[in-house]
Structure formats: structure tokens, C-alpha cells
Design a protein around this motif. Structure first.
Motif, PDB file in Angstrom:
ATOM      1  N   UNK A   1      13.268  13.457   1.670  1.00 41.70           N
ATOM      2  CA  UNK A   1      12.627  13.859   2.870  1.00 41.70           C
ATOM      3  C   UNK A   1      11.272  13.906   2.661  1.00 41.70           C
ATOM      4  N   UNK A   2      11.033  14.311   1.314  1.00 42.86           N
ATOM      5  CA  UNK A   2       9.332  14.361   1.019  1.00 42.86           C
ATOM      6  C   UNK A   2       8.864  12.910   1.089  1.00 42.86           C
ATOM      7  N   UNK A   3       9.620  11.806   0.506  1.00 41.98           N
ATOM      8  CA  UNK A   3       9.080  10.509   0.439  1.00 41.98           C
ATOM      9  C   UNK A   3       9.025   9.957   1.804  1.00 41.98           C
ATOM     10  N   UNK A   4       9.965  10.412   2.857  1.00 41.16           N
ATOM     11  CA  UNK A   4       9.770  10.058   4.330  1.00 41.16           C
ATOM     12  C   UNK A   4       8.769  10.595   4.838  1.00 41.16           C
ATOM     13  N   UNK A   5       8.351  11.860   4.552  1.00 36.91           N
ATOM     14  CA  UNK A   5       7.200  12.658   5.133  1.00 36.91           C
ATOM     15  C   UNK A   5       5.828  11.734   4.697  1.00 36.91           C
ATOM     16  N   UNK A   6       5.709  11.485   3.460  1.00 36.36           N
ATOM     17  CA  UNK A   6       4.582  10.992   2.901  1.00 36.36           C
ATOM     18  C   UNK A   6       4.525   9.489   3.623  1.00 36.36           C
ATOM     19  N   UNK A   7       5.575   8.710   3.728  1.00 35.59           N
ATOM     20  CA  UNK A   7       5.439   7.318   3.967  1.00 35.59           C
ATOM     21  C   UNK A   7       5.156   7.580   5.482  1.00 35.59           C
ATOM     22  N   UNK A   8       5.668   8.225   6.223  1.00 36.50           N
ATOM     23  CA  UNK A   8       5.333   8.067   7.684  1.00 36.50           C
ATOM     24  C   UNK A   8       3.983   8.671   8.055  1.00 36.50           C
ATOM     25  N   UNK A   9       3.572   9.933   7.213  1.00 38.62           N
ATOM     26  CA  UNK A   9       2.144  10.320   7.468  1.00 38.62           C
ATOM     27  C   UNK A   9       1.029   9.215   7.340  1.00 38.62           C
ATOM     28  N   UNK A  10       1.140   8.502   6.509  1.00 35.79           N
ATOM     29  CA  UNK A  10       0.288   7.614   6.261  1.00 35.79           C
ATOM     30  C   UNK A  10       0.230   6.214   6.734  1.00 35.79           C
ATOM     31  N   UNK A  11       1.383   5.893   7.321  1.00 36.87           N
ATOM     32  CA  UNK A  11       1.702   4.536   7.616  1.00 36.87           C
ATOM     33  C   UNK A  11       0.592   3.935   8.600  1.00 36.87           C
ATOM     34  N   UNK A  12       0.445   4.446   9.772  1.00 33.20           N
ATOM     35  CA  UNK A  12      -0.456   4.039  10.784  1.00 33.20           C
ATOM     36  C   UNK A  12      -1.788   3.835  10.197  1.00 33.20           C
ATOM     37  N   UNK A  13      -2.239   4.972   9.583  1.00 31.36           N
ATOM     38  CA  UNK A  13      -3.451   4.905   9.226  1.00 31.36           C
ATOM     39  C   UNK A  13      -3.721   4.006   8.221  1.00 31.36           C
ATOM     40  N   UNK A  14      -2.831   3.780   7.496  1.00 31.36           N
ATOM     41  CA  UNK A  14      -3.011   2.753   6.174  1.00 31.36           C
ATOM     42  C   UNK A  14      -3.246   1.434   7.020  1.00 31.36           C
ATOM     43  N   UNK A  15      -2.109   1.097   7.829  1.00 30.99           N
ATOM     44  CA  UNK A  15      -2.227  -0.240   8.435  1.00 30.99           C
ATOM     45  C   UNK A  15      -3.497  -0.480   9.253  1.00 30.99           C
ATOM     46  N   UNK A  16      -4.027   0.532  10.004  1.00 35.13           N
ATOM     47  CA  UNK A  16      -5.154   0.213  10.872  1.00 35.13           C
ATOM     48  C   UNK A  16      -6.427   0.108   9.836  1.00 35.13           C
ATOM     49  N   UNK A  17      -6.518   0.935   8.745  1.00 37.39           N
ATOM     50  CA  UNK A  17      -7.517   0.972   7.798  1.00 37.39           C
ATOM     51  C   UNK A  17      -7.674  -0.564   7.259  1.00 37.39           C
ATOM     52  N   UNK A  18      -6.339  -0.956   6.758  1.00 31.89           N
ATOM     53  CA  UNK A  18      -6.487  -2.141   6.082  1.00 31.89           C
ATOM     54  C   UNK A  18      -6.884  -3.475   7.009  1.00 31.89           C
ATOM     55  N   UNK A  19      -6.126  -3.525   8.213  1.00 23.32           N
ATOM     56  CA  UNK A  19      -6.573  -4.381   9.061  1.00 23.32           C
ATOM     57  C   UNK A  19      -7.978  -4.446   9.706  1.00 23.32           C
ATOM     58  N   UNK A  20      -8.602  -3.133   9.517  1.00 25.23           N
ATOM     59  CA  UNK A  20     -10.214  -3.181  10.094  1.00 25.23           C
ATOM     60  C   UNK A  20     -10.888  -3.562   8.801  1.00 25.23           C
ATOM     61  N   UNK A  21     -10.697  -3.241   7.578  1.00 33.25           N
ATOM     62  CA  UNK A  21     -11.344  -3.297   6.359  1.00 33.25           C
ATOM     63  C   UNK A  21     -11.609  -4.771   5.995  1.00 33.25           C
ATOM     64  N   UNK A  22     -10.308  -5.364   6.113  1.00 33.83           N
ATOM     65  CA  UNK A  22     -10.143  -6.814   5.569  1.00 33.83           C
ATOM     66  C   UNK A  22      -9.871  -7.839   6.934  1.00 33.83           C
ATOM     67  N   UNK A  23     -10.106  -7.379   8.028  1.00 41.29           N
ATOM     68  CA  UNK A  23      -9.844  -8.087   9.023  1.00 41.29           C
ATOM     69  C   UNK A  23      -8.568  -9.062   8.756  1.00 41.29           C
ATOM     70  N   UNK A  24      -7.537  -8.084   8.606  1.00 42.97           N
ATOM     71  CA  UNK A  24      -6.269  -8.804   8.649  1.00 42.97           C
ATOM     72  C   UNK A  24      -5.263  -8.364   9.724  1.00 42.97           C
ATOM     73  N   UNK A  25      -4.029  -9.202   9.896  1.00 43.22           N
ATOM     74  CA  UNK A  25      -3.244  -8.685  10.833  1.00 43.22           C
ATOM     75  C   UNK A  25      -2.412  -7.474  10.525  1.00 43.22           C
ATOM     76  N   UNK A  26      -1.541  -6.997  11.464  1.00 43.37           N
ATOM     77  CA  UNK A  26      -1.007  -5.729  10.884  1.00 43.37           C
ATOM     78  C   UNK A  26       0.392  -5.808  10.393  1.00 43.37           C
ATOM     79  N   UNK A  27       0.842  -7.110  10.483  1.00 49.31           N
ATOM     80  CA  UNK A  27       2.062  -7.532   9.859  1.00 49.31           C
ATOM     81  C   UNK A  27       1.860  -7.558   8.213  1.00 49.31           C
ATOM     82  N   UNK A  28       0.611  -8.119   7.840  1.00 47.55           N
ATOM     83  CA  UNK A  28       0.357  -8.286   6.402  1.00 47.55           C
ATOM     84  C   UNK A  28       0.034  -6.578   6.145  1.00 47.55           C
ATOM     85  N   UNK A  29      -0.741  -5.822   6.944  1.00 46.16           N
ATOM     86  CA  UNK A  29      -1.040  -4.544   6.537  1.00 46.16           C
ATOM     87  C   UNK A  29       0.439  -3.728   6.121  1.00 46.16           C
TER      88      UNK A  29
END
Lengths: 249, 180
Positions: B20-48
Motif C-alpha cells: 500500500x505504501x509503495x503504491x502510494x509513493x509510486x502514484x504520488x510522484x509518477x506524473x510529476x516525475x514524468x513531466x519534470x523529466x520530459x521538460x528538463x531533458x526534452x524527452x518523450x513521456x514514454x521514456x520518462x
């Protein structure tokens, strides 16, 4: 040292119980005995196996959470053709990339006695023998020394025998390359230092490979010193030196 | 968002594979991480997403093997910093692959073939090792558990018995490797 004891010693290395000096001393001792060395390699691989197994388990959990929540990576992605990790290119190069990553893994498996991002790993990721272009020091006449032909063909052991009989300072540079390729890192360091004493067209390259040789010998302090010097210059190796420094820090 | 005071408890829950905890952490940061990475490194979201999965798995294994026992920053900062390093490392490796292929120096390396079979042998032996050896070796070499902890978890009389058992397991694994 009986078998029970040597496994305990290996465990001390793998569990990170020793400081770097103790670890190096013990590694030297273990290196002398092929059975002990192969046991160390095997147990390192055991650790790696369970870690990979765990990672796969977590990744599978993540995929199921995504499925449960009906979420996928957002569409309308920014596609960057120059990016070597883009799906199209990744698909094309996948078998090659897998081979390369496997080769790196092998280097890690065969060489790295310590942490997963050890200096030896960094060496393995960055080392490639410098190609001999068949041009002499004046930049014109082709050189047909057998040693160089063997070297370019990847027969480093035989090339080494011949390089060791050559007086030419350039031969020292390529001898060091062959030594790095065959795992004789300390000898490579000596030859590179000797080459740098006399100087020549491979000076920048020799500094870079000397830094790599220091990493291979797990002399991180020495490597950092060399890399800092290279990073402050403006040559073909400066950016790579700075990248390595960032990773070492 | 977890405060620093929550972090130690959180690490313990990760160590114990609290789903439950792993899932909560995973979902909590998922979108933010992918958006951050795609913005910072100009990469696509699948790679993110791929890098997020890899980074999250690394974070979990680092906690489990005792490499991460405390945090000087938040778990989110740690996770994002793994992501940044993984992206840079992946790009460096990819560039090197292209360069090596261009130089035609990688393929048909006889050492690679020999070692491939060694790894396959070891993996196959570890798969068929079975319990208690598999559990014991995993606890000791991956989770870095002490012999005392192993004795308690696997029901051995004491740490010396666990140690003897570990020695027997290593011996068995070596025998399996020599006969495969």
C-alpha cells in the motif's frame, strides 16, 4: 586460510565492513588464489542476481498499478529525433544496445570487487582502445610494424610481446592501450607516465587513459586529480572528464 | 508529501515491501516525475515512464539492501535525483553504442560468448537452488541481513547454525555450477 575463513573474508568485502585500505589489502590476497577470486566473483553475481530479481518484481507491480488505475504515459509526447533513447532508434539498436550493456555487465562481473558504481565500473564504461591510424609521428608515412597490425586486429596479447621490444615512445602509448585492454592496469600506468615524460602527439590521449588506468586500479584520488586537470583544459577529453568527475562525486 | 520525520518510518515500510505504501509513493510522484523529466531533458513521456519505473525500482532495492538507511532530503528529491542520473547514464551508454558500432569493434567478441554462458549457468543454478538456500543467500548477500537476523527469520538455532548453513549453500551452488 581454510575455506570457511576465506568465505568470511569475502563476506567482509561484500558487506562493506572494511575501509578502503583493508579492502584493497584483502583483495590483493584473494587475487592470488584463483578459487577465492572465482568465489568472490560468483557471490558478487549472486547479489546482483537477487537485486535484478527484486527490481523486476517491483517493475511488474508498477505496471499492474498503472493498469489498475487505467493510466498510461501521456500521449502527444515531444519527439526528439536526436535523442538516442527515442523508441524508433531504440528499436533499431536494441540488440546492439543489449550486447553492449551485457559487455559492460561482464566487465563489472569480471573486474569489480566492490560497490556497484565502483571506479572499475566507470573504467569499463569509458575505456576503448585508442585506434592506431598507421601514421607516423610526422603525420605522413604509413607504419607497417607488425605490433600495430596485431593491435588493430585486437590481438593485444601478441601485440604486447612485440611492443615490449620496441624503443619508440609511441609504442609505449600503444603498449599501455594493449595492457589496459588485457587488464594489466598498473603496467599501463607506468607506460603512460613514461610516454608523458617524453611527450608526443598522443599527449592528451595519454592523460585521459592514465586517468582511466587510475580508475581501473581503484586509485580514485589520483584519477580525480588527473580528471580535474583534463577538465580544466579545452580538448577532446575535457567534457568526458567533467562528466566522470560528476559521477565520481 | 512526507515530512522528514515520517521518512524513517517510510523507509522501514518500503524495506518490508508494504504494498500500500509503495503504491502510494509510486502514484504520488509518477506524473510529476514524468513531466519534470520530459521538460528538463526534452524527452518523450514514454521514456520518462521507463526511467520512472527504473528509478523507483532502484530506490526500493537501495532501501532493501541497506544502501539507503536515512535521507538528508525528501524521498521525492532522492527519487528525482536517481531519475536524473539514470537519464544521463542511459544517454551516455546509447551514444557509446552508436560510436562503437560505427567503429565495428564490438561484435564477435569470444570473451563475451564465454561469459554469457557463465552467467546463464549461474542464473539457472540460482533458480534451481530452492529454499532454504535461496532465501538465506538473498537475505545475506542482497538484504545484508546479519546472521542473527537470518537465524531468527529462517528458524535456525543460532547465528552459528545459520553461518554453517550458508557455507553449505555456497558449496552446493559451486557444485551445481561445476556440473551444469
Amino acid at each position: 586460510m581454510d575455506k570457511f575463513n576465506f568465505i568470511e573474508k569475502i563476506d567482509q568485502i561484500l558487506q562493506g565492513d572494511l575501509d578502503s585500505e583493508e579492502k584493497e589489502k584483502l583483495l590483493q590476497e584473494i587475487r592470488k588464489d584463483p578459487e577465492q577470486w572465482s568465489t568472490l566473483e560468483m557471490l558478487e553475481q549472486v547479489e546482483h542476481f537477487y537485486e535484478e530479481e527484486e527490481k523486476e518484481k517491483v517493475k511488474s507491480q508498477m505496471r499492474s498499478w498503472d493498469k489498475e488505475n487505467n493510466i498510461t504515459a501521456a500521449p502527444g509526447t515531444k519527439h526528439t529525433p536526436q535523442n538516442p533513447t527515442s523508441p524508433k532508434i531504440a528499436q533499431y539498436w536494441l540488440p546492439v544496445a543489449a550486447s553492449f550493456i551485457f559487455l559492460l555487465g561482464m566487465c563489472w562481473y569480471m573486474l569489480s570487487p566492490g560497490s556497484e558504481l565502483s571506479s572499475v565500473t566507470l573504467f569499463a564504461e569509458n575505456f576503448q582502445p585508442y585506434p592506431y591510424t598507421g601514421i607516423d609521428r610526422n603525420g605522413s608515412a604509413p607504419v607497417h610494424d607488425n605490433a600495430y597490425i596485431l593491435y588493430n586486429a585486437g590481438d593485444y596479447d601478441t601485440a604486447l610481446d612485440q611492443f615490449s621490444n620496441m624503443e619508440d615512445p609511441e609504442a609505449k602509448f600503444f603498449e599501455a592501450q594493449a595492457e589496459l585492454a588485457t587488464g594489466s592496469y598498473e603496467s599501463a600506468k607506468i607506460n603512460l607516465k613514461e610516454y608523458l615524460k617524453f611527450g608526443g602527439i598522443y599527449e592528451d590521449q595519454a592523460e585521459w587513459y592514465l586517468a582511466l588506468a587510475c580508475l581501473a586500479c581503484q586509485k580514485e584520488g589520483e584519477a580525480i586529480g588527473m580528471l580535474t586537470q583534463i577538465g580544466e583544459k579545452s580538448n577532446a577529453y575535457s567534457d568526458r572528464a567533467n562528466e566522470l568527475l560528476e559521477r565520481l562525486n | 508529501m512526507y515530512s522528514k520525520s515520517d521518512t524513517l518510518g517510510l523507509l522501514d515500510q518500503i524495506r518490508r515491501s508494504d504494498e500500500a505504501v509503495l503504491k502510494e509513493i509510486y502514484l504520488e510522484h509518477r506524473e510529476e516525475f514524468i513531466n519534470w523529466l520530459s521538460k528538463k531533458f526534452e524527452t518523450n513521456k514514454d521514456v520518462g515512464l521507463e526511467i520512472y519505473h527504473d528509478s523507483f525500482a532502484t530506490m526500493v532495492t537501495n532501501v532493501k539492501k541497506g544502501k539507503l538507511t536515512e535521507l538528508s532530503s525528501s524521498l521525492k528529491t532522492y527519487l528525482f535525483s536517481i531519475g536524473r542520473n539514470k537519464f544521463l547514464e542511459q544517454n551516455r551508454k546509447s551514444s557509446r553504442v552508436l560510436r562503437i558500432v560505427a567503429e565495428e569493434s564490438l561484435v564477435a567478441n569470444p570473451t563475451t560468448v564465454r561469459d554469457d554462458s557463465q552467467i546463464i549457468k549461474l542464473r539457472s543454478a540460482l533458480h534451481s537452488l530452492g529454499d532454504p538456500c535461496s532465501k538465506l543467500l538473498k537475505l545475506f548477500y542482497y538484504q545484508k541481513a546479519s546472521m542473527q537476523e537470518i537465524a531468527i527469520q529462517l528458524g535456525y538455532k543460532n547465528s552459528q547454525t545459520a553461518k554453517n548453513q550458508k557455507y553449505k549453500c555456497i558449496k552446493r551452488l559451486k557444485e551445481m555450477l561445476s556440473t551444469v
